[in-house]
Write an enzyme that holds these catalytic residues in place. Structure first.
Site, PDB file in Angstrom:
ATOM      1  N   THR A   1       1.523  -1.362   0.212  1.00  0.00           N
ATOM      2  CA  THR A   1       0.194   0.177  -0.135  1.00  0.00           C
ATOM      3  C   THR A   1       0.561   1.397  -0.203  1.00  0.00           C
ATOM      4  O   THR A   1       0.861   2.135  -0.701  1.00  0.00           O
ATOM      5  CB  THR A   1      -0.907  -0.018   1.184  1.00  0.00           C
TER       6      THR A   1
ATOM      7  N   PHE B   1      -7.026  -5.496  -1.394  1.00  0.00           N
ATOM      8  CA  PHE B   1      -8.354  -5.505  -1.430  1.00  0.00           C
ATOM      9  C   PHE B   1      -8.896  -6.486  -0.680  1.00  0.00           C
ATOM     10  O   PHE B   1     -10.565  -6.208  -0.066  1.00  0.00           O
ATOM     11  CB  PHE B   1      -7.961  -6.831  -2.617  1.00  0.00           C
TER      12      PHE B   1
ATOM     13  N   GLN C   1       2.066 -12.726   0.573  1.00  0.00           N
ATOM     14  CA  GLN C   1       0.956 -12.803   0.315  1.00  0.00           C
ATOM     15  C   GLN C   1       0.621 -11.987  -1.363  1.00  0.00           C
ATOM     16  O   GLN C   1      -0.380 -11.908  -1.380  1.00  0.00           O
ATOM     17  CB  GLN C   1       0.660 -12.454   1.184  1.00  0.00           C
TER      18      GLN C   1
ATOM     19  N   ILE D   1       0.618 -10.002  -4.634  1.00  0.00           N
ATOM     20  CA  ILE D   1       0.709 -10.700  -6.085  1.00  0.00           C
ATOM     21  C   ILE D   1       1.202  -9.571  -7.173  1.00  0.00           C
ATOM     22  O   ILE D   1       1.371  -9.968  -8.364  1.00  0.00           O
ATOM     23  CB  ILE D   1      -0.412 -11.190  -6.472  1.00  0.00           C
TER      24      ILE D   1
ATOM     25  N   HIS E   1       0.560 -16.618  -2.850  1.00  0.00           N
ATOM     26  CA  HIS E   1      -0.767 -16.401  -4.104  1.00  0.00           C
ATOM     27  C   HIS E   1      -0.585 -16.166  -5.290  1.00  0.00           C
ATOM     28  O   HIS E   1      -1.559 -15.906  -6.132  1.00  0.00           O
ATOM     29  CB  HIS E   1      -1.797 -15.547  -3.450  1.00  0.00           C
TER      30      HIS E   1
ATOM     31  N   CYS F   1      -5.187 -20.621 -24.777  1.00  0.00           N
ATOM     32  CA  CYS F   1      -3.670 -20.544 -25.371  1.00  0.00           C
ATOM     33  C   CYS F   1      -3.625 -21.162 -26.658  1.00  0.00           C
ATOM     34  O   CYS F   1      -3.653 -22.434 -27.400  1.00  0.00           O
ATOM     35  CB  CYS F   1      -2.946 -21.849 -23.941  1.00  0.00           C
TER      36      CYS F   1
ATOM     37  N   CYS G   1      -2.361 -25.043 -26.187  1.00  0.00           N
ATOM     38  CA  CYS G   1      -3.135 -26.054 -26.083  1.00  0.00           C
ATOM     39  C   CYS G   1      -4.324 -26.151 -25.841  1.00  0.00           C
ATOM     40  O   CYS G   1      -5.301 -26.608 -26.133  1.00  0.00           O
ATOM     41  CB  CYS G   1      -2.707 -26.668 -24.539  1.00  0.00           C
TER      42      CYS G   1
ATOM     43  N   SER H   1       1.027  -7.308   7.272  1.00  0.00           N
ATOM     44  CA  SER H   1       0.320  -8.167   7.091  1.00  0.00           C
ATOM     45  C   SER H   1      -1.167  -8.580   8.319  1.00  0.00           C
ATOM     46  O   SER H   1      -0.078  -8.429   9.361  1.00  0.00           O
ATOM     47  CB  SER H   1       0.336 -10.011   6.812  1.00  0.00           C
ATOM     48  N   SER H   2      -2.031  -8.907   8.377  1.00  0.00           N
ATOM     49  CA  SER H   2      -2.247  -8.669   9.324  1.00  0.00           C
ATOM     50  C   SER H   2      -3.033  -9.982   9.699  1.00  0.00           C
ATOM     51  O   SER H   2      -3.737  -9.950  10.864  1.00  0.00           O
ATOM     52  CB  SER H   2      -4.904  -7.985   8.887  1.00  0.00           C
TER      53      SER H   2
HETATM   54 ZN    ZN Z   1      -2.081 -24.666 -23.119  1.00  0.00          ZN
END
Ligand code: ZN
Length: 251
Positions: A30, A37, A103, A105, A123, A156, A159, A197-198
Site C-alpha cells: 500500500t 483488496f 502474500q 501478487i 498467492h 492458449c 493447447c 499482514s493482518s
Molecule cells: Zn496451454
C-alpha cells in the site's frame, strides 16, 4: 545506534540473526500505491471476488475477471518498490534474509532486486499470465490488446487451455511447492519478521506461529493490530518503510 527504542530493538534483532525470513502482506505494498483488496472499503468488500470454479465454468466469469484485471493494470504497472521493499532487499543482499514469503501478487520484491528463487509467492503473481493446462507464459500487454478488440477471454495458442493471471484465486488450491518451501524456510529461521499482514488468512498466517513455536524471534510490523501480536517478541504499529528503512539503514 538509533534513538527510537522500537527501531533500536529491531536493529538489534537484525544484527543478531544468522538466518531470517521476512513475511509480507498487502501493508508493505500500500506504501507503493497498490490497494489492499481485503481492507474495509477495499475492492473485495464492494465487488465479490470471482471463484476459481466460476472462472473454469463460465466465459462471462472469465471475461469479467480479465475486465477487472485490465482495469487495475495502470496501478500495477506504475507501482515501484518503496523504502520497505528496499530494506528487505538490502537484508537479502547482506545475507541476513534467506527467503521472502509473500502474500502479495505484485512482483515488487523482485522489482526491488531480489532474485526470483528467494521470493516465495503464496498467492502467485499478477504481473504475467499463464495457461492453466500447459503453463505457457503470456504477457499482459499482448493479451490486453487482443481483449480490448472483442472482449473474448484469452485461450492458449499451444493447447487451447484457459489463460489466467498467475495468481491463486479464491477457491483455487494453494500452490504445493510454494507452501512446502515456505515451511522449510520458516523452520530454518531464527528471526521471523512479518511486514504488513493482518495475519488473518490461513494457511498463510500459520507460518509466523510455526516460527515462534520453533524458537524464532517473532517481529510484527503492521499499521493495525494483528491476530498474533500477543505471541510476538516485538510489535510495531507504524509505517513499514519508516521502521524497516531506519532499522536497516536504507533510505
Ligand atoms: Zn496451454
Amino acid at each position: 545506534m538509533p534513538t527510537d527504542p522500537q527501531i533500536a530493538e529491531l536493529a538489534q534483532a537484525v544484527a543478531r540473526t544468522r538466518s531470517a525470513v521476512v513475511f509480507t502482506g498487502a501493508g508493505i505494498s500500500t506504501e507503493s500505491g497498490i490497494p489492499d483488496f481485503r481492507s474495509p472499503g477495499g475492492i473485495w468488500t464492494r465487488m465479490a471476488p470471482i471463484d476459481f470454479s466460476d472462472f473454469l465454468a463460465s466465459e462471462e466469469a472469465r471475461r469479467e475477471t480479465w475486465r477487472r484485471r485490465f482495469a487495475m493494470e495502470d496501478t500495477f504497472r506504475e507501482a515501484q518498490p518503496n523504502r520497505g521493499h528496499r530494506a528487505v532487499a538490502e537484508l537479502v543482499r547482506r545475507g541476513k534474509v534467506a527467503a521472502v514469503i509473500t502474500q502479495n501478487i505484485d512482483g515488487l520484491h523482485q522489482a526491488s532486486g531480489i532474485a526470483d528463487d528467494r521470493v516465495i509467492e503464496l498467492h502467485g503473481n499478477t504481473t504475467y499470465a499463464h495457461c492453466l493446462d500447459c503453463k505457457s507464459r503470456y504477457e499482459l500487454t499482448a493479451l490486453r490488446t487482443v481483449f480490448e478488440r472483442d472482449e473474448t477471454a484469452p485461450i492458449c495458442d499451444d493447447c487451447g487451455g484457459y489463460v489466467k493471471t498467475a495468481t491463486i484465486s479464491f477457491g483455487q488450491a494453494m500452490p504445493v511447492d510454494a507452501m512446502r518451501r515456505a515451511e522449510i524456510e520458516t523452520l530454518a529461521a531464527d528471526l521471523f519478521i512479518v511486514a504488513g499482514s493482518s495475519l488473518v488468512v490461513y494457511p498463510a498466517a500459520g507460518f509466523p506461529q510455526l516460527a515462534k513455536h520453533n524458537g524464532a524471534t517473532l517481529v510484527i510490523i503492521n499499521r493495525e493490530p494483528t491476530g498474533l501480536d500477543h505471541i510476538a517478541d516485538i510489535v510495531v504499529h507504524r509505517s513499514i518503510g519508516e521502521i524497516l528503512g531506519a532499522a536497516v539503514g536504507v533510505d
